[in-house]
Design an enzyme around this catalytic site. Structure first.
Site, PDB file in Angstrom:
ATOM      1  N   HIS A 187     -20.607 -10.403 -46.359  1.00 34.91           N
ATOM      2  CA  HIS A 187     -20.317  -9.909 -45.005  1.00 34.91           C
ATOM      3  C   HIS A 187     -21.540 -10.081 -44.103  1.00 34.91           C
ATOM      4  CE1 HIS A 187     -22.066  -6.631 -47.354  1.00 34.91           C
ATOM      5  NE2 HIS A 187     -22.428  -6.049 -46.241  1.00 34.91           N
ATOM      6  N   ASP A 245     -24.363  -6.906 -50.473  1.00 39.43           N
ATOM      7  CA  ASP A 245     -25.267  -5.766 -50.678  1.00 39.43           C
ATOM      8  C   ASP A 245     -25.715  -5.753 -52.135  1.00 39.43           C
ATOM      9  OD1 ASP A 245     -23.254  -3.580 -48.554  1.00 39.43           O
ATOM     10  OD2 ASP A 245     -24.843  -5.020 -48.069  1.00 39.43           O
ATOM     11  N   ARG A 292     -23.956  -1.313 -30.671  1.00 40.83           N
ATOM     12  CA  ARG A 292     -23.089  -1.003 -31.815  1.00 40.83           C
ATOM     13  C   ARG A 292     -23.862  -0.161 -32.827  1.00 40.83           C
ATOM     14  NH1 ARG A 292     -21.864  -3.602 -36.789  1.00 40.83           N
ATOM     15  NH2 ARG A 292     -19.824  -2.930 -37.586  1.00 40.83           N
TER      16      ARG A 292
END
Ligand SMILES: C=C1C[C@]23C[C@H]1CC[C@H]2[C@]1(C)CCC[C@@](C)(C(=O)O)[C@H]1[C@@H]3C(=O)O
Ligand SMILES: O=C(O)CCC(=O)C(=O)O
Ligand SMILES: [Fe+2]
Length: 387
Positions: free
Chosen positions: A307, A253, A317
């Protein structure tokens, strides 16, 4: 990553990509209509634009065995508990920039309410969602697979992102009311409260991070006091061929700190010890990952967490990522006392979050090397200033 996909399309209003290809036929006309979950789930196969390179699709090797950091003692001012929490955080952040927290003080009913309101938006007809479509160059608003920005490696998700900063006006509630109308007033109030709770928790986490780094414990809290953050809501529909696509590709991020709520459907993978490891959802826990900007604030001592989010064929989800970001003009550089303690040489040039954000929206699709690419870009620009 292939370079063609790493450069954001220069014209943000580029036509939607032609998704025709050997991974599925698209409705006649070649160019897909506005892409949302309803559209994706109608496809008999994963359209070519959504197929990711094999290197990004490697399956998770194991479940991440990550200590849960209990914040209760820290909030109570217990010195020993705070020291223990700081030690656990330091070890995780030096290694891979990820930990989970429990007893974080955020009302679990508020988190449940925020999760419940996700479908109120994402299940709207695409024409309704398009009313808050993300403007070119801005991370705020609705996006269907970023199909207006990228032409390959499209993520199998829809997102809705809000700008948040503390102040006299409830900016998130106002956004929902003005852009989505009366039906979304309650939703706006819920996300306003959620962002306020996330902001307060984020400041507490930055204090604990400062303690773990053995710098002035108020340093980062003061730096982020007037933060201008982003709440990113993610909706991942089921995928016909989940081994071919990704909900969110491998990345760090670019922001400072992420507080992630994930529902009870597995999907978050973290890259630790050169292996993709799946993060088992833990009821009541919140995921914390270090972002590029906070890594730069520690002169690279704390790793920006690599990630991704995988998808599956059985269950939708949902996740909500609160991205802590400093006010636009704040200069990002590590504290002097950290450089002295660690005898470090500077790893990154000074920069502002607004410049870094602009880089991610106009020049470079965020991946696992965004911060390094941005640093090189800044230094090249500096070197060419005299030209
Ligand atoms: C500054 C940001 C860009 C992204 C949203 C925030 C923080 C995370 C970034 C992102 C999620 C990293 C993966 C690629 C991306 C394009 C996405 O899949 O959404 C990134 C976000 C964005 O550019 O909108
Ligand atoms: O949905 C997830 O689990 C991760 C999402 C993410 O990494 C992001 O939005 O930056
Ligand atoms: Fe992320």
């Amino acid at each position: 990553m292939d370079s063609s996909a790493s450069v954001v399309l220069s014209s943000p209003c580029a036509k939607l990509p032609n998704l025709e290809g050997n991974h599925g036929n698209i409705e006649k006309g070649g160019v897909a209509p506005f892409i949302d979950s309803a559209f994706l789930q109608k496809q008999s196969q994963v359209p070519t634009g959504f197929v990711w390179p094999e290197a990004d699709l490697v399956s998770a090797h194991q479940e991440l065995n990550e200590p849960l950091v209990d914040l209760e003692g820290f909030f109570k001012g217990d010195v020993v508990a705070t020291e223990n929490a700081a030690k656990a955080i330091r070890s995780s952040c030096v290694s891979h920039g990820f930990f989970q927290v429990i007893n974080h003080g955020v009302d679990l009913n508020l988190i449940k309410l925020a999760d419940d309101h996700l479908d109120k938006f994402f299940k709207l007809p695409v024409e309704e969602k398009a009313k808050v479509k993300r403007c070119p160059g801005s991370p705020y608003g609705y996006s269907g697979s970023h199909a207006d920005r990228f032409s390959a490696k499209l993520p199998w998700k829809e997102t809705l992102s809000f700008a948040f900063h503390q102040g006299p006006n409830p900016v998130v509630a106002d956004f929902c009311k003005s852009k989505l109308g009366k039906d979304f007033e309650e939703t706006g109030r819920v996300y306003q409260k959620y962002c306020e709770a996330m902001h307060n928790l984020a400041l507490s986490i930055t204090e604990l991070l400062a303690i773990s780094l053995k710098v002035d414990r108020m340093h980062y809290r003061e730096f982020f006091e007037d933060a201008h953050s982003i709440l990113r809501c993610n909706f991942y529909p089921t995928c016909q061929e989940p081994s071919l696509s990704l909900g969110t590709g491998p990345h760090c991020d670019p922001i400072s700190l992420t507080i992630l709520y994930q529902d009870q459907v597995r999907g978050l993978d973290v890259f630790v010890n050169n292996l993709w490891q799946t993060v088992r959802p833990i009821q009541g826990a919140l995921v914390i990952n270090i972002g590029d900007t906070f890594s730069a604030l520690t002169n690279g001592m704390y790793k920006s967490c690599l990630h991704r989010a995988v998808v599956n064929s059985q269950k939708e989800r949902r996740s909500m990522a609160f991205f802590l970001c400093p006010r636009d003009d704040k200069v990002v550089k590590p504290p002097e006392d950290l450089l002295c303690i660690e005898g470090m040489t500077r790893k990154f040039p000074d920069f502002t979050w607004s410049d870094f954000l602009r880089f991610t929206q106009y020049n470079y699709r965020p991946d696992e090397t965004t911060l390094q690419k941005f640093s090189n870009w800044l230094l090249a620009a500096d070197n060419n200033k005299h030209l």
